[in-house]
Design a protein around this motif. Sequence first.
Motif, mmCIF file in Angstrom:
data_model
loop_
_atom_site.group_PDB
_atom_site.id
_atom_site.type_symbol
_atom_site.label_atom_id
_atom_site.label_comp_id
_atom_site.label_asym_id
_atom_site.label_seq_id
_atom_site.Cartn_x
_atom_site.Cartn_y
_atom_site.Cartn_z
ATOM 1 N N THR A 173 3.700 -5.460 -10.917
ATOM 2 C CA THR A 173 3.591 -4.157 -10.565
ATOM 3 C C THR A 173 3.577 -3.344 -11.834
ATOM 4 O O THR A 173 4.150 -3.590 -12.849
ATOM 5 N N GLY A 213 2.891 1.048 -12.624
ATOM 6 C CA GLY A 213 2.706 2.242 -12.328
ATOM 7 C C GLY A 213 4.059 3.136 -12.154
ATOM 8 O O GLY A 213 4.876 2.729 -12.765
ATOM 9 N N LYS A 264 -2.835 -5.234 -2.086
ATOM 10 C CA LYS A 264 -3.383 -4.083 -1.177
ATOM 11 C C LYS A 264 -4.579 -4.477 -0.507
ATOM 12 O O LYS A 264 -5.215 -3.573 0.238
ATOM 13 N N SER A 307 0.621 -1.090 -0.202
ATOM 14 C CA SER A 307 -0.142 0.115 -0.076
ATOM 15 C C SER A 307 0.728 1.239 -0.021
ATOM 16 O O SER A 307 0.272 2.433 -0.295
ATOM 17 N N TYR A 311 0.098 -6.814 -7.606
ATOM 18 C CA TYR A 311 -0.744 -8.051 -7.816
ATOM 19 C C TYR A 311 0.076 -9.248 -7.260
ATOM 20 O O TYR A 311 1.338 -9.148 -7.595
ATOM 21 N N GLU A 327 6.583 1.288 -10.014
ATOM 22 C CA GLU A 327 6.708 -0.242 -10.085
ATOM 23 C C GLU A 327 8.128 -0.929 -9.935
ATOM 24 O O GLU A 327 7.935 -1.915 -9.480
ATOM 25 N N SER A 366 2.031 2.621 -7.416
ATOM 26 C CA SER A 366 1.571 1.382 -8.602
ATOM 27 C C SER A 366 0.730 0.275 -8.224
ATOM 28 O O SER A 366 0.167 0.201 -6.642
ATOM 29 N N GLN A 367 -0.040 -0.260 -8.943
ATOM 30 C CA GLN A 367 -0.791 -1.286 -8.709
ATOM 31 C C GLN A 367 0.062 -2.651 -8.344
ATOM 32 O O GLN A 367 1.258 -2.717 -9.312
ATOM 33 N N ASN A 393 -4.917 -8.672 -5.744
ATOM 34 C CA ASN A 393 -4.781 -7.362 -5.373
ATOM 35 C C ASN A 393 -3.827 -7.520 -3.974
ATOM 36 O O ASN A 393 -4.468 -7.720 -2.868
#
Length: 84
Positions: free
Chosen positions: A65, A67, A45, A27, A34, A70, A31-32, A43
């Motif tokens: 990752t 973003g 987060k 968190s 997973y 990343e 970036s995202q 996810n």
Amino acid sequence: MIATPITVDLGKVLDVRHIALLVREASQYNSQVYIQVDDRKINAKSIMGMMSLNLLEGENITVLTEGEDEQKAAEGIKVFLVSL
């Protein structure tokens, strides 16, 4: 997108506390993030998603990752998982 393969080495059990720490680690990045196991993509987060993962010793996972940070996110999650 960066895909970082990791083999799970659970010398210690990945309990609720470790999962919460992993979610907190994920968190902190914009970036995202997973965790992919076989055809499941969770996810990192999401505490509920991560609790449903049930990682097993020796299991191969991929940290995905994507973003602005990343690379930093991929390294941070890898270090976290390897240092458990």
